[in-house]
Design an enzyme around this catalytic site. Structure first.
Site, PDB file in Angstrom:
ATOM      1  N   THR A   1       7.988 -80.618  -9.042  1.00  0.00           N
ATOM      2  CA  THR A   1       8.725 -80.756  -7.972  1.00  0.00           C
ATOM      3  C   THR A   1       9.181 -79.245  -7.246  1.00  0.00           C
ATOM      4  OG1 THR A   1       9.839 -82.683  -9.077  1.00  0.00           O
ATOM      5  CG2 THR A   1      10.746 -82.005  -7.082  1.00  0.00           C
TER       6      THR A   1
ATOM      7  N   GLU B   1      -0.859 -75.710 -14.125  1.00  0.00           N
ATOM      8  CA  GLU B   1      -0.118 -77.010 -14.376  1.00  0.00           C
ATOM      9  C   GLU B   1      -0.799 -77.456 -15.606  1.00  0.00           C
ATOM     10  OE1 GLU B   1       2.623 -79.073 -13.505  1.00  0.00           O
ATOM     11  OE2 GLU B   1       1.676 -80.607 -15.035  1.00  0.00           O
ATOM     12  N   ALA B   2       0.123 -78.129 -16.590  1.00  0.00           N
ATOM     13  CA  ALA B   2      -0.240 -78.819 -17.938  1.00  0.00           C
ATOM     14  C   ALA B   2      -0.920 -80.019 -17.653  1.00  0.00           C
ATOM     15  CB  ALA B   2       0.961 -78.765 -18.892  1.00  0.00           C
TER      16      ALA B   2
ATOM     17  N   MET C   1      12.338 -92.148  -6.574  1.00  0.00           N
ATOM     18  CA  MET C   1      12.122 -92.133  -5.388  1.00  0.00           C
ATOM     19  C   MET C   1      13.519 -91.927  -4.400  1.00  0.00           C
ATOM     20  SD  MET C   1       8.779 -94.391  -5.007  1.00  0.00           S
ATOM     21  CE  MET C   1       8.961 -94.516  -3.229  1.00  0.00           C
ATOM     22  N   VAL C   2      14.416 -91.795  -5.030  1.00  0.00           N
ATOM     23  CA  VAL C   2      15.912 -91.733  -4.325  1.00  0.00           C
ATOM     24  C   VAL C   2      16.059 -90.204  -4.371  1.00  0.00           C
ATOM     25  CG1 VAL C   2      18.416 -91.528  -4.900  1.00  0.00           C
ATOM     26  CG2 VAL C   2      16.936 -93.655  -5.635  1.00  0.00           C
TER      27      VAL C   2
ATOM     28  N   HIS D   1      18.077 -86.729 -15.584  1.00  0.00           N
ATOM     29  CA  HIS D   1      18.422 -85.794 -14.795  1.00  0.00           C
ATOM     30  C   HIS D   1      18.546 -84.283 -15.737  1.00  0.00           C
ATOM     31  CE1 HIS D   1      19.888 -88.994 -11.736  1.00  0.00           C
ATOM     32  NE2 HIS D   1      18.613 -88.680 -11.600  1.00  0.00           N
TER      33      HIS D   1
ATOM     34  N   ALA E   1      14.866 -77.544 -11.952  1.00  0.00           N
ATOM     35  CA  ALA E   1      16.365 -78.044 -12.565  1.00  0.00           C
ATOM     36  C   ALA E   1      16.954 -77.412 -13.229  1.00  0.00           C
ATOM     37  CB  ALA E   1      16.050 -79.427 -12.925  1.00  0.00           C
TER      38      ALA E   1
HETATM   39  C1  LIG Z   1      11.702 -91.298 -14.452  1.00  0.00           C
HETATM   40  C2  LIG Z   1      12.161 -90.656 -13.714  1.00  0.00           C
HETATM   41  C3  LIG Z   1      13.048 -91.223 -12.684  1.00  0.00           C
HETATM   42  C4  LIG Z   1      13.857 -90.326 -11.548  1.00  0.00           C
HETATM   43  N1  LIG Z   1      14.257 -90.783 -10.572  1.00  0.00           N
HETATM   44  C5  LIG Z   1      15.006 -89.947  -9.751  1.00  0.00           C
HETATM   45  C6  LIG Z   1      15.469 -90.445  -8.623  1.00  0.00           C
HETATM   46  O1  LIG Z   1      15.023 -91.546  -8.056  1.00  0.00           O
HETATM   47  N2  LIG Z   1      15.868 -89.624  -7.562  1.00  0.00           N
HETATM   48  C7  LIG Z   1      16.112 -88.351  -7.999  1.00  0.00           C
HETATM   49  O2  LIG Z   1      16.647 -87.508  -7.212  1.00  0.00           O
HETATM   50  N3  LIG Z   1      15.596 -87.586  -9.228  1.00  0.00           N
HETATM   51  C8  LIG Z   1      14.916 -88.791 -10.131  1.00  0.00           C
HETATM   52  N4  LIG Z   1      14.655 -87.868 -11.332  1.00  0.00           N
HETATM   53  C9  LIG Z   1      14.855 -86.631 -11.560  1.00  0.00           C
HETATM   54  C10 LIG Z   1      14.094 -85.693 -10.681  1.00  0.00           C
HETATM   55  O3  LIG Z   1      12.441 -86.211 -10.563  1.00  0.00           O
HETATM   56  C11 LIG Z   1      13.717 -84.176 -11.380  1.00  0.00           C
HETATM   57  O4  LIG Z   1      15.201 -83.821 -11.633  1.00  0.00           O
HETATM   58  C12 LIG Z   1      12.907 -83.281 -10.732  1.00  0.00           C
HETATM   59  O5  LIG Z   1      11.796 -83.790 -10.342  1.00  0.00           O
HETATM   60  C13 LIG Z   1      12.917 -82.143 -11.689  1.00  0.00           C
HETATM   61  O6  LIG Z   1      12.026 -81.092 -11.013  1.00  0.00           O
HETATM   62  P1  LIG Z   1      11.504 -79.800 -11.730  1.00  0.00           P
HETATM   63  O7  LIG Z   1      10.841 -79.153 -10.747  1.00  0.00           O
HETATM   64  O8  LIG Z   1      12.744 -79.175 -12.416  1.00  0.00           O
HETATM   65  O9  LIG Z   1      10.602 -80.276 -12.776  1.00  0.00           O
HETATM   66  P2  LIG Z   1       9.338 -81.178 -12.893  1.00  0.00           P
HETATM   67  O10 LIG Z   1       9.030 -81.889 -11.449  1.00  0.00           O
HETATM   68  O11 LIG Z   1       9.430 -81.990 -13.940  1.00  0.00           O
HETATM   69  O12 LIG Z   1       8.150 -80.134 -13.017  1.00  0.00           O
HETATM   70  C14 LIG Z   1       7.855 -79.237 -14.059  1.00  0.00           C
HETATM   71  C15 LIG Z   1       6.341 -79.316 -14.097  1.00  0.00           C
HETATM   72  O13 LIG Z   1       5.828 -78.029 -15.046  1.00  0.00           O
HETATM   73  C16 LIG Z   1       4.928 -78.475 -15.950  1.00  0.00           C
HETATM   74  N5  LIG Z   1       4.880 -78.050 -17.165  1.00  0.00           N
HETATM   75  C17 LIG Z   1       5.815 -77.927 -18.028  1.00  0.00           C
HETATM   76  N6  LIG Z   1       5.746 -76.900 -19.334  1.00  0.00           N
HETATM   77  C18 LIG Z   1       4.326 -76.111 -18.637  1.00  0.00           C
HETATM   78  C19 LIG Z   1       3.526 -75.180 -19.216  1.00  0.00           C
HETATM   79  N7  LIG Z   1       4.050 -74.569 -20.374  1.00  0.00           N
HETATM   80  N8  LIG Z   1       2.716 -74.762 -18.444  1.00  0.00           N
HETATM   81  C20 LIG Z   1       2.179 -75.356 -17.202  1.00  0.00           C
HETATM   82  N9  LIG Z   1       2.990 -76.347 -16.838  1.00  0.00           N
HETATM   83  C21 LIG Z   1       4.017 -76.936 -17.341  1.00  0.00           C
HETATM   84  C22 LIG Z   1       4.970 -79.919 -16.076  1.00  0.00           C
HETATM   85  O14 LIG Z   1       3.833 -80.649 -16.551  1.00  0.00           O
HETATM   86  C23 LIG Z   1       5.446 -80.449 -14.690  1.00  0.00           C
HETATM   87  O15 LIG Z   1       4.555 -80.891 -13.959  1.00  0.00           O
HETATM   88  C24 LIG Z   1      13.855 -88.830 -12.291  1.00  0.00           C
HETATM   89  C25 LIG Z   1      13.375 -88.435 -13.178  1.00  0.00           C
HETATM   90  C26 LIG Z   1      12.391 -89.095 -14.004  1.00  0.00           C
HETATM   91  C27 LIG Z   1      11.653 -88.525 -15.148  1.00  0.00           C
END
Ligand SMILES: Cc1cc2nc3c(=O)[nH]c(=O)nc-3n(C[C@H](O)[C@H](O)[C@H](O)COP(=O)(O)OP(=O)(O)OC[C@H]3O[C@@H](n4cnc5c(N)ncnc54)[C@H](O)[C@@H]3O)c2cc1C
Ligand SMILES: *[C@@H]1O[C@H](CO)[C@@H](O)[C@H](O)[C@H]1NC(C)=O
Ligand SMILES: *[C@@H]1O[C@H](CO)[C@@H](O)[C@H](O)[C@H]1NC(C)=O
Ligand SMILES: *[C@@H]1O[C@H](CO)[C@@H](O)[C@H](O)[C@H]1NC(C)=O
Ligand SMILES: *[C@@H]1O[C@H](CO)[C@@H](O)[C@H](O)[C@H]1NC(C)=O
Ligand SMILES: *[C@@H]1O[C@H](CO)[C@@H](O)[C@H](O)[C@H]1NC(C)=O
Ligand SMILES: *[C@@H]1O[C@H](CO)[C@@H](O)[C@H](O)[C@H]1NC(C)=O
Ligand SMILES: *[C@@H]1O[C@H](CO)[C@@H](O)[C@H](O)[C@H]1NC(C)=O
Ligand SMILES: *[C@@H]1O[C@H](CO)[C@@H](O)[C@H](O)[C@H]1NC(C)=O
Length: 624
Positions: A50, A71-72, A132-133, A560, A593
């Site tokens: 994200t 990306e993993a 998707m919220v 979250h 996050a």
């Molecule tokens: C099932 C589910 C439902 C949710 N519903 C909602 C919702 O409706 N509304 C809302 O606001 N939030 C929702 N959330 C929460 C929201 O999606 C997350 O807070 C947000 O997407 C987190 O973003 P991020 O960038 O921190 O991490 P992520 O989007 O998880 O990205 C981290 C990325 O890093 C990659 N990665 C990890 N380790 C490594 C490594 N060592 N090397 C290379 N790549 C790596 C992962 O594969 C991943 O692609 C939900 C989450 C989930 C799982």
């Protein structure tokens, strides 16, 4: 948000019916990026999730910046359960190959259960799995981040970035008139990459919930996007207003950047560590990033040089792991895993927090409910035809079109009593055993904010979600904290994430009150028209003790996870400074996050996008 119920996850059936029709293979792009991998890049972003894709897109807008994202996970294949709101939004991708598929450490505080914590392992990250919220917290939630000492992280500073990330489309006329949907155009953006809109179909029992809130004196706010995420409000979702398919970080930020020659993405490779150099002056620099194919065990890793900065965006569980295996963390943990300490930064992986939920279930009598997708083949077939022909009908809805976030004093008469208990409590007594002095100092500042939130009415303490008779209550401002620790020096051995759920009894107390309020909702005349019968926990479960047992025995995650590389001063347990630079390292930032110091009263995706948009401007030296 949550899957509506397991019987909706009919992904297999969908795939059988028209799986390949909508699928568009991305394997070609994957190979192209791989073949042209350069020996060095200005910016190497770790994690195409994200935040990672958002920040990489914005940095690559300057054609002089070369950007690599590692990306993993792989690209998905636009499977139905990834892109159709009623399937993907209901959690259709949870437990598939696109999920890291791990659980939190089992704990007595949750009756010995290991609670699953799905997270995206795919280009797009958790924005590919989520409900998707697209939502913002209340203004005061972000203002408190600034009050903790983090300049530039108040509501006013984030507001332009919430708008920048978004293109908002109002609902269609039929939906507006049937449900009285309101919104505030002034709070939205119209040129961002993330589409947000309302589907052309709402599951009809949501109208009974709207009326029930009204009976209880809870107004429907005009729009949560104003920073007034309070009471009830109509909730947009991240879907394309024309195709009614999911807009994840991939559709938003990758598709619009992939043709830039200075933007590369390597999927299917897991970062194994940061390669640091310590200069004679003691300054630590990231010189390169090491990675290995995700289907390996990390042997024979490859590496790429970093000319300007490394940006860690692996999410709240994996970003601290990458720091730890690279020698940035608690020297005690690093000694345990046999990694030499490069930067003594004990707070890495501490301050772990997540929203916890409890379900209260009723049977209801209603002519059309989401369960009809699975309990009535004719209904399903008609819904499918409607979706394929007109992009309308039940399959366009990811559920949760009306959400409710309530202050404690709105849903309970016990707020003064619970506040008194909080003020009298030694909150530190409930922290994980390995809590270090720096984090403890920062946590005490957080507790002052959390205590205040028990009394104020400017932020939601508890979420109430209606899903056809199931009421989900979600705790927004937990006191409990957990930890994230890598299992070994090899990231492929995995990571131990302990959510700390319900360690602090204050978290149980506000949930007990929430279940009591659910019964008041169910007792309204509006819900009464649906003949509700309480099945879970059952009307006989009424005492504090019995409700506590129910909560500890059945609660699960709202998904979250946050806080493990928090913004903050080093002496307060901060891992990154106000410009998201890791303390003690010259050219390393965390953007995901993990940097959230204190969870907002909201689902987290909107906040993560805003943080990433702001981070890109910080890195580019642009002031909004
Ligand atoms: C099932 C589910 C439902 C949710 N519903 C909602 C919702 O409706 N509304 C809302 O606001 N939030 C929702 N959330 C929460 C929201 O999606 C997350 O807070 C947000 O997407 C987190 O973003 P991020 O960038 O921190 O991490 P992520 O989007 O998880 O990205 C981290 C990325 O890093 C990659 N990665 C990890 N380790 C490594 C490594 N060592 N090397 C290379 N790549 C790596 C992962 O594969 C991943 O692609 C939900 C989450 C989930 C799982
Ligand atoms: C990238 O290229 C290398 C070397 O040709 C190959 O071994 C690897 O499988 C490729 N990876 C992907 C994801 O295509
Ligand atoms: C790229 O660098 C060149 C040479 O330094 C400079 O002239 C040009 O303005 C830069 N382009 C951008 C978009 O910053
Ligand atoms: C996810 O984990 C569960 C339980 O550990 C296991 O049964 C399932 O096969 C896993 N899924 C994948 C795709 O690996
Ligand atoms: C919409 O407003 C009308 C008129 O005030 C009211 O009768 C109806 O119940 C409202 N519908 C919802 C879903 O709130
Ligand atoms: C606390 O730290 C010690 C030493 O690093 C470690 O062995 C132990 O597992 C840790 N305990 C917890 C609960 O994390
Ligand atoms: C939907 O399911 C409910 C019960 O689960 C049933 O009462 C109702 O008749 C069904 N409606 C349709 C259209 O199938
Ligand atoms: C199943 O759905 C169809 C189409 O909505 C409806 O006509 C029919 O009555 C439903 N069947 C049952 C048993 O509810
Ligand atoms: C608080 O107490 C009053 C008076 O007994 C009662 O009417 C009201 O419903 C209570 N509020 C809540 C949220 O329980």
């Amino acid at each position: 948000m949550m899957p509506i119920s397991s019987n909706i996850a009919s992904a297999v059936l969908f795939q059988f019916l028209f799986g390949t029709a909508l699928a568009a293979s991305r394997l070609g792009q994957l190979a192209a990026a791989n073949q042209t991998l350069r020996p060095s890049y200005d910016y190497v972003v770790i994690g195409a999730g994200t935040a990672g894709l958002a920040v990489a897109n914005r940095l690559s807008e300057d054609s002089n910046n070369s950007v690599l994202v590692i990306e993993a996970g792989d690209f998905d294949l636009d499977e139905d359960y990834m892109i159709i709101p009623a399937l993907g939004g209901a959690g259709g991708a949870i437990g598939t190959k696109y999920d890291w598929n791990i659980s939190y450490a089992a704990s007595d505080a949750v009756a010995g259960r290991a609670i699953p914590i799905p997270m995206g392992k795919v280009v797009g990250g958790s924005s590919k799995l989520n409900a998707m919220v697209l939502q913002r917290g209340s203004q005061s939630d972000y203002d408190r981040w600034a009050d903790l000492g983090n300049e530039g992280w108040d509501w006013a500073s984030l507001f332009p970035y919430f708008k920048k990330s978004e293109t908002f489309t109002p609902p269609i006329d039929e939906i507006i008139s049937e449900y009285n949907v309101t919104w505030d155009l002034a709070a939205h953006g119209f040129s961002g990459y993330v589409h947000s809109t309302f589907p052309p179909f709402f599951w009809p029992t949501i109208a009974f919930f709207a009326r029930a809130l009204g009976e209880l004196g809870i107004p429907i706010s005009r729009d949560q996007a104003t920073g007034n995420a309070l009471n009830g409000f109509w909730q947009p979702h991240t879907q394309d207003p024309v195709t009614q398919t999911r807009v994840s970080a991939e559709e938003a930020y990758f598709d619009s950047a992939e043709s830039r020659p200075n933007f590369h993405l390597l999927s299917g490779h897991q970062v194994t560590r940061l390669l640091t150099e310590t200069g004679s002056n003691g300054v630590v620099t990231v010189a390169g990033v090491e990675f290995a194919p995700s289907n390996s065990n990390g042997e024979d890793p490859m590496s790429v040089r970093v000319d300007k900065e490394a940006i860690l965006a692996a999410g709240a569980v994996h970003s601290p792991q990458v720091l730890q295996v690279s020698g940035i963390g608690d020297p005690n943990l690093l000694a345990d895993i046999g990694v030499e300490t490069v930067v003594d930064l004990p707070a890495v992986g501490q301050n772990f927090q997540d929203h916890i939920l409890v379900r209260v279930g009723y049977s209801i009598n209603a002519p059309v409910v989401a369960a009809n997708l699975t309990n009535n083949a004719t209904f399903f077939q008609e819904a499918l035809e409607e979706y394929l022909l007109d992009r309308t009908g039940p399959l366009t809805s990811a559920f949760g079109e009306l959400l409710s976030f309530l202050p404690l004093s709105t849903y309970s008469n016990a707020s003064a009593e619970i506040h008194a208990a909080a003020v009298a409590q030694d909150s530190a007594a409930f922290l994980p055993s390995n809590t270090t002095a720096d984090f403890l100092k920062g946590y005490e500042k957080q507790v002052a904010v959390l205590n205040e939130k028990l009394l104020t009415t400017d932020s939601g303490l508890m979420e109430f979600i209606w899903q056809d008779g199931v009421l989900i209550v979600g705790l927004q401002h937990p006191y409990s904290r957990g930890t994230v620790r890598t299992i070994s020096a090899n990231v492929f051995d995995g990571v131990a994430a302990d959510s700390g759920y319900l360690q602090n009894p204050l978290d149980v107390a506000v949930l007990v009150e929430a279940i009591r309020f659910v019964r008041q909702i169910a007792a309204t005349a509006a819900i009464g028209e649906l003949d509700p019968v309480e099945l879970l926990p059952g009307p006989e479960v009424t005492t504090d003790e019995a409700l506590e047992q129910f909560i500890r025995g059945t609660s699960s995650s709202i998904y979250h996870p946050a806080g493990t590389c928090a913004i903050g001063a080093r002496e307060d347990g901060g891992v990154v400074d106000s410009e998201l630079r890791v303390h003690g390292v010259k050219n390393l930032r965390v953007v995901d996050a993990s940097v959230i110091p204190l969870l907002p009263g909201a689902h987290t995706m909107g906040t993560v996008y805003a943080v990433a948009e702001k981070a890109a401007d910080i890195i580019k030296g642009v002031q909004q």
